[in-house]
Design an enzyme around this catalytic site. Structure first.
Site, PDB file in Angstrom:
ATOM      1  N   ASP A  12       0.831  -1.201   0.000  1.00 55.39           N
ATOM      2  CA  ASP A  12       0.000   0.000   0.000  1.00 55.39           C
ATOM      3  C   ASP A  12       0.870   1.257   0.000  1.00 55.39           C
ATOM      4  OD1 ASP A  12      -2.220  -1.597   0.132  1.00 55.39           O
ATOM      5  OD2 ASP A  12      -2.525  -1.333   2.282  1.00 55.39           O
ATOM      6  N   SER A  36      -5.011  16.864 -10.142  1.00 50.99           N
ATOM      7  CA  SER A  36      -3.832  16.378  -9.435  1.00 50.99           C
ATOM      8  C   SER A  36      -3.880  16.945  -8.024  1.00 50.99           C
ATOM      9  CB  SER A  36      -2.554  16.838 -10.146  1.00 50.99           C
ATOM     10  OG  SER A  36      -1.413  16.450  -9.403  1.00 50.99           O
ATOM     11  N   PHE A 102      -1.252  -1.035  -4.288  1.00 50.11           N
ATOM     12  CA  PHE A 102      -2.438  -0.211  -4.047  1.00 50.11           C
ATOM     13  C   PHE A 102      -1.964   1.200  -3.741  1.00 50.11           C
ATOM     14  CE2 PHE A 102      -5.738   1.255  -0.849  1.00 50.11           C
ATOM     15  CZ  PHE A 102      -6.701   1.564  -1.800  1.00 50.11           C
ATOM     16  N   PHE A 116      -5.483   0.326  -8.145  1.00 50.09           N
ATOM     17  CA  PHE A 116      -4.899  -0.972  -7.793  1.00 50.09           C
ATOM     18  C   PHE A 116      -4.263  -1.597  -9.022  1.00 50.09           C
ATOM     19  CE2 PHE A 116      -4.809  -5.484  -6.840  1.00 50.09           C
ATOM     20  CZ  PHE A 116      -4.410  -5.495  -5.515  1.00 50.09           C
ATOM     21  N   GLN A 171     -14.239  -4.850  -2.910  1.00 46.17           N
ATOM     22  CA  GLN A 171     -13.908  -3.937  -4.004  1.00 46.17           C
ATOM     23  C   GLN A 171     -14.151  -4.517  -5.391  1.00 46.17           C
ATOM     24  OE1 GLN A 171     -11.721  -4.933  -1.592  1.00 46.17           O
ATOM     25  NE2 GLN A 171     -10.405  -3.254  -0.924  1.00 46.17           N
ATOM     26  N   GLN A 172     -14.152  -5.825  -5.524  1.00 47.88           N
ATOM     27  CA  GLN A 172     -14.277  -6.419  -6.850  1.00 47.88           C
ATOM     28  C   GLN A 172     -15.713  -6.475  -7.354  1.00 47.88           C
ATOM     29  OE1 GLN A 172     -11.805  -6.081  -8.342  1.00 47.88           O
ATOM     30  NE2 GLN A 172     -10.366  -7.782  -8.381  1.00 47.88           N
ATOM     31  N   GLY A 224     -20.589   1.428   8.215  1.00 46.99           N
ATOM     32  CA  GLY A 224     -19.770   2.592   8.531  1.00 46.99           C
ATOM     33  C   GLY A 224     -19.944   3.012   9.976  1.00 46.99           C
ATOM     34  N   ASP A 256     -11.179  -5.157   6.560  1.00 50.19           N
ATOM     35  CA  ASP A 256     -10.419  -6.409   6.674  1.00 50.19           C
ATOM     36  C   ASP A 256     -10.238  -6.794   8.141  1.00 50.19           C
ATOM     37  OD1 ASP A 256     -10.184  -6.207   3.917  1.00 50.19           O
ATOM     38  OD2 ASP A 256      -8.221  -5.251   4.024  1.00 50.19           O
TER      39      ASP A 256
END
Length: 324
Positions: A12, A36, A102, A116, A171-172, A224, A256
């Protein structure tokens, strides 16, 4: 009992933007956005969904088995995980690709923009679950986010072999179509999502909430700041609030850590759904309080005291004997 954890293994690169993304995004110009962000902090940390979960399990005294694909650059990371108590013997090592990366920027509102790079993760499809299950004596396989084709293949293999498994697409979900998602969740004992992913999964699969529940045993939805909800076909709804936090640094890896705590408390310690969610929620809060996903340490007395602070003395007393 060993638990197999399949998922992304990555490094990460975490940055902090001292402003709000929402102040920089113009609603009528999003079709040509080109921005940016000047960040004021960069840290490089060990990460990836599977090692994050494994590290949390090991901190609680579990026996996680890491499954995933890495590059030749994994040696230092492997040494760290093995020292922490994670079994890395079954990780696939690519001969040509780097370990995944990541790159993520977090703003003052804890909103994130990330990218990613898959790298060696693209070879995960070659991994088979059953031989590792037999070699380790595992009793559960967690199929977390990494190569979508590998995730669907693992799920099908578990159904075919009669292996207990958890579906954790996270995420997938954005990369997988409805057919793939239906193939992933079918027959899972547990389905993990957050509340947004829950709605997105239902939209992509065309399945109602009840139809999803007909395909899985128990659905665990993180909400959350509103905590976590657990529902099941033979289970009354359980709601657990978030654990009390002392500060906030970075939300990367919070989900996680929740899974690590939840699964350890439920599978290894055989605690109730409510207690499992409380353990997971505290572990998640500890990650929120640190920069990096594997920078925290579970100290027995401190962890017990914080459980009591958030969920009462009965919770702490029930969990304490299981802490190493």
């Amino acid at each position: 009992m060993p638990v197999l954890v399949a998922g992304s293994i990555a490094t990460d690169h975490l940055m902090h933007f001292p402003g709000k993304f929402s102040d920089q995004l113009l609603a009528d110009q999003l079709h040509k956005v080109s921005l940016s962000f000047l960040v004021d902090e960069l840290v490089v940390r060990r990460g990836g969904v599977a090692p994050n979960i494994c590290y949390g399990m090991a901190q609680l005294g579990g026996a996680p088995v890491l499954i995933g694909a890495v590059g030749q650059d994994f040696d230092e990371y492997r040494g760290f995980l093995e020292a922490a108590g994670v079994d890395c013997k079954h990780v696939h090592v690519s001969k040509t690709q780097h370990t995944a990366r990541f790159v993520c920027t977090t703003d003052l509102d804890m909103c994130q923009i990330g990218s990613f790079y898959a790298g060696a993760m693209g070879e995960a499809y070659d991994i088979e679950i059953a031989p590792i299950w037999d070699a380790t004596g595992a009793d559960l396989a967690v199929i977390s986010a990494y190569d979508p084709a590998a995730m669907v293949k693992h799920s099908a293999e578990c159904r075919e072999k009669g292996l207990r498994f958890v579906a954790d697409p996270s995420q997938q979900i954005t990369r997988m179509d409805g057919d793939a998602l239906r193939g992933l969740i079918e027959g899972a004992e547990l389905l993990f999502t957050n509340d947004y992913e829950k709605s997105l999964l239902e939209s992509k699969t065309g399945l109602s909430e009840d139809e999803v529940m007909a395909r899985v045993g128990v659905r665990v939805t993180t909400l959350g700041s509103k905590g976590v909800e657990i529902v099941g076909r033979d289970l009354e709804r359980v709601h657990v609030p978030v654990a009390k936090e002392r500060n906030r640094h970075d939300p990367t890896g919070v989900g996680d850590a929740f899974r690590a705590g939840f699964l350890t408390a439920r599978e290894d310690w055989q605690l109730s759904w409510e207690r499992a969610a409380e353990v997971g929620s505290l572990l998640a809060t500890m990650v929120l309080e640190t920069v990096g996903t594997q920078e925290y340490v579970v100290a027995k007395d401190e962890f017990s005291n914080r459980l009591a602070e958030s969920y009462g003395d009965d919770c702490a007393a029930e969990v304490l004997p299981h802490l190493s």
